[in-house]
Design a protein around this motif. Structure first.
Motif, PDB file in Angstrom:
ATOM      1  N   LEU A 121       0.838  -1.203   0.000  1.00 57.67           N
ATOM      2  CA  LEU A 121       0.000   0.000   0.000  1.00 57.67           C
ATOM      3  C   LEU A 121       0.874   1.254   0.000  1.00 57.67           C
ATOM      4  O   LEU A 121       0.607   2.215  -0.720  1.00 57.67           O
ATOM      5  CB  LEU A 121      -0.910  -0.029   1.235  1.00 57.67           C
ATOM      6  N   ARG A 122       1.946   1.216   0.784  1.00 63.59           N
ATOM      7  CA  ARG A 122       2.815   2.397   0.846  1.00 63.59           C
ATOM      8  C   ARG A 122       3.605   2.561  -0.450  1.00 63.59           C
ATOM      9  O   ARG A 122       3.811   3.675  -0.923  1.00 63.59           O
ATOM     10  CB  ARG A 122       3.765   2.280   2.041  1.00 63.59           C
ATOM     11  N   ALA A 123       4.031   1.426  -1.034  1.00 66.44           N
ATOM     12  CA  ALA A 123       4.766   1.505  -2.297  1.00 66.44           C
ATOM     13  C   ALA A 123       3.854   2.055  -3.392  1.00 66.44           C
ATOM     14  O   ALA A 123       4.261   2.897  -4.195  1.00 66.44           O
ATOM     15  CB  ALA A 123       5.278   0.121  -2.687  1.00 66.44           C
ATOM     16  N   ALA A 124       2.601   1.593  -3.388  1.00 67.73           N
ATOM     17  CA  ALA A 124       1.646   2.068  -4.388  1.00 67.73           C
ATOM     18  C   ALA A 124       1.376   3.556  -4.206  1.00 67.73           C
ATOM     19  O   ALA A 124       1.276   4.305  -5.182  1.00 67.73           O
ATOM     20  CB  ALA A 124       0.346   1.278  -4.284  1.00 67.73           C
ATOM     21  N   ALA A 125       1.258   3.987  -2.962  1.00 67.23           N
ATOM     22  CA  ALA A 125       0.994   5.399  -2.695  1.00 67.23           C
ATOM     23  C   ALA A 125       2.166   6.253  -3.176  1.00 67.23           C
ATOM     24  O   ALA A 125       1.993   7.366  -3.657  1.00 67.23           O
ATOM     25  CB  ALA A 125       0.749   5.619  -1.206  1.00 67.23           C
ATOM     26  N   THR A 126       3.370   5.701  -3.048  1.00 69.88           N
ATOM     27  CA  THR A 126       4.557   6.434  -3.479  1.00 69.88           C
ATOM     28  C   THR A 126       4.605   6.548  -4.995  1.00 69.88           C
ATOM     29  O   THR A 126       4.875   7.617  -5.544  1.00 69.88           O
ATOM     30  CB  THR A 126       5.827   5.716  -2.984  1.00 69.88           C
ATOM     31  N   HIS A 127       4.309   5.436  -5.691  1.00 71.28           N
ATOM     32  CA  HIS A 127       4.486   5.411  -7.140  1.00 71.28           C
ATOM     33  C   HIS A 127       3.252   5.817  -7.942  1.00 71.28           C
ATOM     34  O   HIS A 127       3.371   6.428  -8.996  1.00 71.28           O
ATOM     35  CB  HIS A 127       4.944   4.020  -7.586  1.00 71.28           C
ATOM     36  N   HIS A 128       2.050   5.455  -7.442  1.00 72.10           N
ATOM     37  CA  HIS A 128       0.831   5.745  -8.188  1.00 72.10           C
ATOM     38  C   HIS A 128      -0.009   6.827  -7.536  1.00 72.10           C
ATOM     39  O   HIS A 128      -0.945   7.329  -8.134  1.00 72.10           O
ATOM     40  CB  HIS A 128      -0.049   4.492  -8.307  1.00 72.10           C
ATOM     41  N   GLY A 129       0.280   7.127  -6.282  1.00 70.08           N
ATOM     42  CA  GLY A 129      -0.562   8.059  -5.542  1.00 70.08           C
ATOM     43  C   GLY A 129      -0.407   9.488  -6.020  1.00 70.08           C
ATOM     44  O   GLY A 129       0.600   9.852  -6.618  1.00 70.08           O
ATOM     45  N   VAL A 130      -1.433  10.263  -5.731  1.00 70.73           N
ATOM     46  CA  VAL A 130      -1.370  11.690  -6.029  1.00 70.73           C
ATOM     47  C   VAL A 130      -1.497  12.436  -4.700  1.00 70.73           C
ATOM     48  O   VAL A 130      -2.187  11.987  -3.786  1.00 70.73           O
ATOM     49  CB  VAL A 130      -2.489  12.132  -6.997  1.00 70.73           C
ATOM     50  N   ALA A 131      -0.824  13.568  -4.611  1.00 69.70           N
ATOM     51  CA  ALA A 131      -0.842  14.335  -3.374  1.00 69.70           C
ATOM     52  C   ALA A 131      -2.256  14.791  -3.063  1.00 69.70           C
ATOM     53  O   ALA A 131      -2.992  15.231  -3.940  1.00 69.70           O
ATOM     54  CB  ALA A 131       0.092  15.524  -3.502  1.00 69.70           C
ATOM     55  N   SER A 132      -2.647  14.645  -1.812  1.00 65.08           N
ATOM     56  CA  SER A 132      -3.958  15.081  -1.363  1.00 65.08           C
ATOM     57  C   SER A 132      -3.819  16.403  -0.632  1.00 65.08           C
ATOM     58  O   SER A 132      -2.759  16.702  -0.070  1.00 65.08           O
ATOM     59  CB  SER A 132      -4.552  14.026  -0.430  1.00 65.08           C
ATOM     60  N   ALA A 133      -4.891  17.187  -0.638  1.00 69.65           N
ATOM     61  CA  ALA A 133      -4.872  18.447   0.109  1.00 69.65           C
ATOM     62  C   ALA A 133      -5.103  18.174   1.587  1.00 69.65           C
ATOM     63  O   ALA A 133      -4.868  19.039   2.425  1.00 69.65           O
ATOM     64  CB  ALA A 133      -5.948  19.383  -0.427  1.00 69.65           C
ATOM     65  N   ARG A 134      -5.554  16.965   1.905  1.00 68.67           N
ATOM     66  CA  ARG A 134      -5.887  16.644   3.290  1.00 68.67           C
ATOM     67  C   ARG A 134      -4.646  16.219   4.075  1.00 68.67           C
ATOM     68  O   ARG A 134      -3.682  15.727   3.514  1.00 68.67           O
ATOM     69  CB  ARG A 134      -6.927  15.512   3.318  1.00 68.67           C
ATOM     70  N   GLU A 135      -4.732  16.416   5.372  1.00 69.23           N
ATOM     71  CA  GLU A 135      -3.624  16.040   6.245  1.00 69.23           C
ATOM     72  C   GLU A 135      -4.007  14.832   7.083  1.00 69.23           C
ATOM     73  O   GLU A 135      -5.166  14.626   7.410  1.00 69.23           O
ATOM     74  CB  GLU A 135      -3.261  17.216   7.164  1.00 69.23           C
ATOM     75  N   CYS A 136      -2.997  14.053   7.459  1.00 69.81           N
ATOM     76  CA  CYS A 136      -3.207  12.878   8.291  1.00 69.81           C
ATOM     77  C   CYS A 136      -3.793  13.283   9.635  1.00 69.81           C
ATOM     78  O   CYS A 136      -3.270  14.182  10.287  1.00 69.81           O
ATOM     79  CB  CYS A 136      -1.864  12.174   8.494  1.00 69.81           C
ATOM     80  N   PRO A 137      -4.890  12.625  10.046  1.00 70.02           N
ATOM     81  CA  PRO A 137      -5.500  12.973  11.337  1.00 70.02           C
ATOM     82  C   PRO A 137      -4.636  12.577  12.530  1.00 70.02           C
ATOM     83  O   PRO A 137      -4.861  13.047  13.636  1.00 70.02           O
ATOM     84  CB  PRO A 137      -6.817  12.194  11.318  1.00 70.02           C
ATOM     85  N   LEU A 138      -3.655  11.712  12.302  1.00 69.14           N
ATOM     86  CA  LEU A 138      -2.807  11.286  13.417  1.00 69.14           C
ATOM     87  C   LEU A 138      -1.545  12.127  13.546  1.00 69.14           C
ATOM     88  O   LEU A 138      -1.193  12.559  14.638  1.00 69.14           O
ATOM     89  CB  LEU A 138      -2.396   9.816  13.243  1.00 69.14           C
ATOM     90  N   CYS A 139      -0.843  12.344  12.432  1.00 74.81           N
ATOM     91  CA  CYS A 139       0.453  13.003  12.537  1.00 74.81           C
ATOM     92  C   CYS A 139       0.542  14.321  11.771  1.00 74.81           C
ATOM     93  O   CYS A 139       1.530  15.036  11.888  1.00 74.81           O
ATOM     94  CB  CYS A 139       1.578  12.056  12.100  1.00 74.81           C
ATOM     95  N   GLY A 140      -0.495  14.655  10.967  1.00 67.07           N
ATOM     96  CA  GLY A 140      -0.505  15.941  10.289  1.00 67.07           C
ATOM     97  C   GLY A 140       0.272  15.995   8.990  1.00 67.07           C
ATOM     98  O   GLY A 140       0.305  17.038   8.339  1.00 67.07           O
ATOM     99  N   ALA A 141       0.886  14.866   8.581  1.00 65.20           N
ATOM    100  CA  ALA A 141       1.609  14.857   7.307  1.00 65.20           C
ATOM    101  C   ALA A 141       0.596  14.872   6.158  1.00 65.20           C
ATOM    102  O   ALA A 141      -0.553  14.469   6.331  1.00 65.20           O
ATOM    103  CB  ALA A 141       2.493  13.617   7.206  1.00 65.20           C
ATOM    104  N   LYS A 142       1.026  15.328   4.990  1.00 63.77           N
ATOM    105  CA  LYS A 142       0.142  15.330   3.819  1.00 63.77           C
ATOM    106  C   LYS A 142      -0.147  13.895   3.396  1.00 63.77           C
ATOM    107  O   LYS A 142       0.746  13.052   3.352  1.00 63.77           O
ATOM    108  CB  LYS A 142       0.806  16.084   2.662  1.00 63.77           C
ATOM    109  N   LEU A 143      -1.419  13.646   3.052  1.00 65.67           N
ATOM    110  CA  LEU A 143      -1.816  12.312   2.612  1.00 65.67           C
ATOM    111  C   LEU A 143      -1.625  12.171   1.112  1.00 65.67           C
ATOM    112  O   LEU A 143      -1.548  13.155   0.385  1.00 65.67           O
ATOM    113  CB  LEU A 143      -3.292  12.084   2.956  1.00 65.67           C
ATOM    114  N   ARG A 144      -1.548  10.925   0.664  1.00 62.31           N
ATOM    115  CA  ARG A 144      -1.557  10.651  -0.775  1.00 62.31           C
ATOM    116  C   ARG A 144      -2.758   9.770  -1.067  1.00 62.31           C
ATOM    117  O   ARG A 144      -3.059   8.839  -0.312  1.00 62.31           O
ATOM    118  CB  ARG A 144      -0.265   9.941  -1.202  1.00 62.31           C
TER     119      ARG A 144
END
Ligand SMILES: [Zn+2]
Length: 103
Positions: free
Chosen positions: A21-44
């Motif tokens: 899932l993380r590899a896919a998010a890195t290679h196929h994911g697109v940056a989201s405007a939303r932030e992670c509810p746990l750590c505040g990092a940008k989601l993909r």
């Protein structure tokens, strides 16, 4: 995320994005405007395709372009959009929608 704050779930239970899932998010994911509810990092956002007509392609992450190509082939399948946090592994099924090919 009330459950986490209340301590009913450990963060390890929630942050279960596996390697694929993380590899896919890195290679196929697109940056989201939303932030992670746990750590505040940008989601993909990553799109995953499901449907018998896809054969071996079932359950794989696909780019918008590839999904458009499946539609152009006339296939009918389900697209899951999953938000993934690469920093803490939090992930969440955002939308599930059916894509139809033109007949
Ligand atoms: Zn996070």
């Amino acid at each position: 995320m009330r459950e986490v704050r209340a301590g009913r779930l450990s963060e390890a239970d929630v942050c279960d994005a596996d390697f694929l899932l993380r590899a896919a998010a890195t290679h196929h994911g697109v940056a989201s405007a939303r932030e992670c509810p746990l750590c505040g990092a940008k989601l993909r956002n990553t799109k995953w395709v499901y449907g018998e007509v896809l054969g071996r392609r079932v359950g794989s992450a696909r780019s918008e372009k590839e999904i458009a190509e499946f539609v152009a082939e006339g296939l009918e399948f389900t697209v899951h959009t999953v938000e993934v946090c690469l920093a803490c592994r939090w992930n969440h099924l955002l939308t599930s929608e059916v894509a139809y090919g033109k007949c």
